[in-house]
Design a protein around this motif. Structure first.
Motif, PDB file in Angstrom:
ATOM      1  N   GLU A  83      30.071  36.076  43.213  1.00  0.00           N
ATOM      2  CA  GLU A  83      29.795  37.510  43.072  1.00  0.00           C
ATOM      3  C   GLU A  83      31.062  38.321  42.841  1.00  0.00           C
ATOM      4  O   GLU A  83      31.145  39.098  41.893  1.00  0.00           O
ATOM      5  CB  GLU A  83      29.083  38.035  44.339  1.00  0.00           C
ATOM      6  N   ASN A  84      32.051  38.121  43.710  1.00  0.00           N
ATOM      7  CA  ASN A  84      33.292  38.892  43.642  1.00  0.00           C
ATOM      8  C   ASN A  84      34.094  38.530  42.395  1.00  0.00           C
ATOM      9  O   ASN A  84      34.496  37.373  42.231  1.00  0.00           O
ATOM     10  CB  ASN A  84      34.113  38.617  44.908  1.00  0.00           C
ATOM     11  N   PRO A  85      34.315  39.505  41.491  1.00  0.00           N
ATOM     12  CA  PRO A  85      34.983  39.202  40.222  1.00  0.00           C
ATOM     13  C   PRO A  85      36.404  38.644  40.388  1.00  0.00           C
ATOM     14  O   PRO A  85      36.818  37.796  39.610  1.00  0.00           O
ATOM     15  CB  PRO A  85      35.032  40.560  39.506  1.00  0.00           C
ATOM     16  N   VAL A 135      33.900  34.986  28.722  1.00  0.00           N
ATOM     17  CA  VAL A 135      33.769  34.834  30.173  1.00  0.00           C
ATOM     18  C   VAL A 135      34.930  35.526  30.868  1.00  0.00           C
ATOM     19  O   VAL A 135      34.743  36.250  31.862  1.00  0.00           O
ATOM     20  CB  VAL A 135      33.733  33.335  30.570  1.00  0.00           C
ATOM     21  N   LEU A 136      36.126  35.335  30.315  1.00  0.00           N
ATOM     22  CA  LEU A 136      37.333  35.957  30.883  1.00  0.00           C
ATOM     23  C   LEU A 136      37.281  37.477  30.779  1.00  0.00           C
ATOM     24  O   LEU A 136      37.523  38.187  31.757  1.00  0.00           O
ATOM     25  CB  LEU A 136      38.568  35.401  30.171  1.00  0.00           C
ATOM     26  N   VAL A 137      36.925  37.957  29.578  1.00  0.00           N
ATOM     27  CA  VAL A 137      36.852  39.410  29.361  1.00  0.00           C
ATOM     28  C   VAL A 137      35.843  40.039  30.321  1.00  0.00           C
ATOM     29  O   VAL A 137      36.129  41.067  30.951  1.00  0.00           O
ATOM     30  CB  VAL A 137      36.468  39.739  27.896  1.00  0.00           C
ATOM     31  N   ASP A 138      34.667  39.410  30.461  1.00  0.00           N
ATOM     32  CA  ASP A 138      33.625  39.943  31.331  1.00  0.00           C
ATOM     33  C   ASP A 138      34.096  40.009  32.783  1.00  0.00           C
ATOM     34  O   ASP A 138      33.882  41.020  33.476  1.00  0.00           O
ATOM     35  CB  ASP A 138      32.361  39.080  31.236  1.00  0.00           C
ATOM     36  N   THR A 139      34.703  38.920  33.229  1.00  0.00           N
ATOM     37  CA  THR A 139      35.155  38.865  34.622  1.00  0.00           C
ATOM     38  C   THR A 139      36.228  39.909  34.892  1.00  0.00           C
ATOM     39  O   THR A 139      36.191  40.610  35.912  1.00  0.00           O
ATOM     40  CB  THR A 139      35.689  37.455  34.943  1.00  0.00           C
ATOM     41  N   VAL A 140      37.177  40.013  33.943  1.00  0.00           N
ATOM     42  CA  VAL A 140      38.237  41.018  34.074  1.00  0.00           C
ATOM     43  C   VAL A 140      37.631  42.425  34.076  1.00  0.00           C
ATOM     44  O   VAL A 140      38.007  43.277  34.892  1.00  0.00           O
ATOM     45  CB  VAL A 140      39.270  40.863  32.934  1.00  0.00           C
ATOM     46  N   SER A 141      36.661  42.666  33.190  1.00  0.00           N
ATOM     47  CA  SER A 141      36.014  43.981  33.111  1.00  0.00           C
ATOM     48  C   SER A 141      35.383  44.367  34.439  1.00  0.00           C
ATOM     49  O   SER A 141      35.612  45.459  34.960  1.00  0.00           O
ATOM     50  CB  SER A 141      34.941  43.966  32.021  1.00  0.00           C
ATOM     51  N   GLU A 142      34.601  43.437  34.973  1.00  0.00           N
ATOM     52  CA  GLU A 142      33.969  43.681  36.279  1.00  0.00           C
ATOM     53  C   GLU A 142      35.009  43.968  37.346  1.00  0.00           C
ATOM     54  O   GLU A 142      34.848  44.877  38.165  1.00  0.00           O
ATOM     55  CB  GLU A 142      33.146  42.458  36.697  1.00  0.00           C
ATOM     56  N   GLY A 143      36.080  43.174  37.304  1.00  0.00           N
ATOM     57  CA  GLY A 143      37.148  43.345  38.295  1.00  0.00           C
ATOM     58  C   GLY A 143      37.776  44.726  38.224  1.00  0.00           C
ATOM     59  O   GLY A 143      38.050  45.351  39.265  1.00  0.00           O
ATOM     60  N   ILE A 144      37.983  45.205  37.009  1.00  0.00           N
ATOM     61  CA  ILE A 144      38.578  46.532  36.838  1.00  0.00           C
ATOM     62  C   ILE A 144      37.588  47.613  37.271  1.00  0.00           C
ATOM     63  O   ILE A 144      37.945  48.552  37.979  1.00  0.00           O
ATOM     64  CB  ILE A 144      39.028  46.742  35.373  1.00  0.00           C
ATOM     65  N   ASP A 145      36.322  47.446  36.878  1.00  0.00           N
ATOM     66  CA  ASP A 145      35.289  48.422  37.234  1.00  0.00           C
ATOM     67  C   ASP A 145      35.158  48.551  38.750  1.00  0.00           C
ATOM     68  O   ASP A 145      34.953  49.647  39.268  1.00  0.00           O
ATOM     69  CB  ASP A 145      33.932  48.012  36.634  1.00  0.00           C
ATOM     70  N   ARG A 147      37.492  48.093  40.807  1.00  0.00           N
ATOM     71  CA  ARG A 147      38.831  48.407  41.330  1.00  0.00           C
ATOM     72  C   ARG A 147      39.453  47.258  42.114  1.00  0.00           C
ATOM     73  O   ARG A 147      40.210  47.464  43.068  1.00  0.00           O
ATOM     74  CB  ARG A 147      38.779  49.677  42.196  1.00  0.00           C
ATOM     75  N   LEU A 148      39.093  46.032  41.724  1.00  0.00           N
ATOM     76  CA  LEU A 148      39.721  44.852  42.339  1.00  0.00           C
ATOM     77  C   LEU A 148      40.948  44.427  41.537  1.00  0.00           C
ATOM     78  O   LEU A 148      41.793  43.698  42.020  1.00  0.00           O
ATOM     79  CB  LEU A 148      38.719  43.696  42.402  1.00  0.00           C
ATOM     80  N   LEU A 149      40.998  44.880  40.289  1.00  0.00           N
ATOM     81  CA  LEU A 149      42.161  44.623  39.432  1.00  0.00           C
ATOM     82  C   LEU A 149      42.783  45.957  39.028  1.00  0.00           C
ATOM     83  O   LEU A 149      42.092  46.982  38.985  1.00  0.00           O
ATOM     84  CB  LEU A 149      41.737  43.848  38.175  1.00  0.00           C
ATOM     85  N   SER A 202      49.355  39.364  41.804  1.00  0.00           N
ATOM     86  CA  SER A 202      50.139  40.446  41.209  1.00  0.00           C
ATOM     87  C   SER A 202      49.275  41.443  40.448  1.00  0.00           C
ATOM     88  O   SER A 202      49.551  42.644  40.465  1.00  0.00           O
ATOM     89  CB  SER A 202      51.194  39.875  40.266  1.00  0.00           C
ATOM     90  N   ILE A 203      48.255  40.931  39.751  1.00  0.00           N
ATOM     91  CA  ILE A 203      47.420  41.852  38.972  1.00  0.00           C
ATOM     92  C   ILE A 203      46.281  42.422  39.804  1.00  0.00           C
ATOM     93  O   ILE A 203      45.499  43.243  39.326  1.00  0.00           O
ATOM     94  CB  ILE A 203      46.850  41.195  37.689  1.00  0.00           C
TER      95      ILE A 203
END
Lengths: 205, 205
Positions: A83-85, A135-145, A147-149, A202-203
């Motif tokens: 669940e957690n991006p 898959v990478l783009v989606d996961t990163v997107s979710e993470g940014i949305d 505020r985990l990234l 770091s990110i």
DNA sequence: TTTGCATACTAAACACTGTTTAGTATATTT
DNA sequence: AAATATACTAAACAGTGTTTAGTATGCAAA
């Protein structure tokens, strides 16, 4: 027309025979030493026969290249349930690292070699590769949305993550870390894992 | 013994002639298309003559490989005066990126290709490469000591930075970003610069 | 059943590659 | 003048990807 059907099946069978032989030889001997004549010897046909089924050597290696992406996408698929991006990204990162260390020849063909790439740019197909990157783009997107990234352009962050991961494994595979070979191989491999965690931390926001 | 001296000078001159021809042809045609016969034609000697001056093709390309490191170290040297380690690291990072984009063939030979690497592992020499990496390790060390970079094992952080930078430029050079070629080349190049800044900001303390 | 045609295959060649061998001139030393 | 060392190369070797021309074989229409 049953005869024609059987003939078409036979033709596909022989195509498959060539691919299977080429894949086995490639994983055993590497790209350079897997020549058309080696494959021909292995399947007990003449070299010229192979050119009845494939336009050129790189068409065969494009298919092996695609098979590699299927394997990689399977590894990524194991983590869709997370669940957690950020945790998912961590899992994907380590999967990428392990895939490269476990299948260096596949990795080389997929991400380093120039060989099977003309095929891609000509035929406009690059589905498997796009899928893995998506898959990478989606996961990163979710993470940014969530505020985990760190906040930034999503595509650019995905590109950064991929770049880092690729650099890490390709420098290892092409033996650019071997120069400082005071450190032995297992210590180095552990350090790759630590580096992955350091990068992801770091990110993280 | 003056004659013997002159002969030795002549011998070195011809060695230099081969290297200069090979370098020019390599930067013009690439590695694959720069054959021993191409070089021989260019310098108007027979192919066999080249083997009187070099043990094998890769010995010539090892020398070109070294020349590349001289160029890269020169770029790095421009930034030694920058006091702030983080600013210095930023300058080095962008120099690395620009070096790769401006000299893709050199970069390929130095960091991607397998070709001239047997030479290195045999002869135990890898000075130029070590020197460039040492600049990175030193800068990272200073940055960590001054709390400008996140606290972690210094060698591991340097390895992480190099991995990231190498991944970024090698995916570009080997055309793995070209697949999503909705974006044009100049836009993509700009994004590489943005990614570099994002990465450096991420590891900043 | 025989002729005609397409299919499946291959031996041999082509144009390359890196590298080695054996031999030829030339220059230096004895 | 003879012996030796140096510099060079033509030709070959073993390999590569790929193409050409020709040979069998199996199927369909006459």
């Amino acid at each position: 027309m049953a005869i024609k059907d059987r003939k078409e099946r036979d033709k596909l069978d022989r195509r498959k025979l060539i691919i299977e032989s080429a894949t086995r030889l490639f994983l055993e001997l590497g790209y350079e030493k897997t020549s058309i004549r080696t494959i021909a010897d292995d399947i007990e046909y003449s070299p010229a026969t192979i050119y009845l089924y494939f336009k050129e050597k790189d068409e065969i290696f494009y298919i092996i290249h695609e098979q590699g992406f299927v394997l990689l996408n399977n590894e990524f698929a194991k983590h869709v349930h997370i669940e957690n991006p950020f945790e998912r990204l961590t899992a994907i990162g380590h999967s990428y690292l392990n895939f490269a260390l476990d299948n260096p020849d596949y990795y080389d063909l997929m991400f380093i070699m120039r060989a099977p790439l003309q095929e891609i740019s000509c035929l406009e197909k690059w589905d498997a590769g796009d899928s893995a990157f998506q898959v990478l783009v989606d996961t990163v997107s979710e993470g940014i949305d969530q505020r985990l990234l760190k906040e930034a352009d999503k595509f650019m962050v995905a590109l950064t993550v991929w770049s880092y991961a690729h650099g890490l494994v390709s420098l290892y595979i092409r033996e650019r870390f071997q120069s400082m070979k005071k450190v032995d191989d297992q210590v180095l491999k552990n350090m790759l894992g630590q580096s992955m965690d350091f990068f992801l931390k770091s990110i993280q926001h």
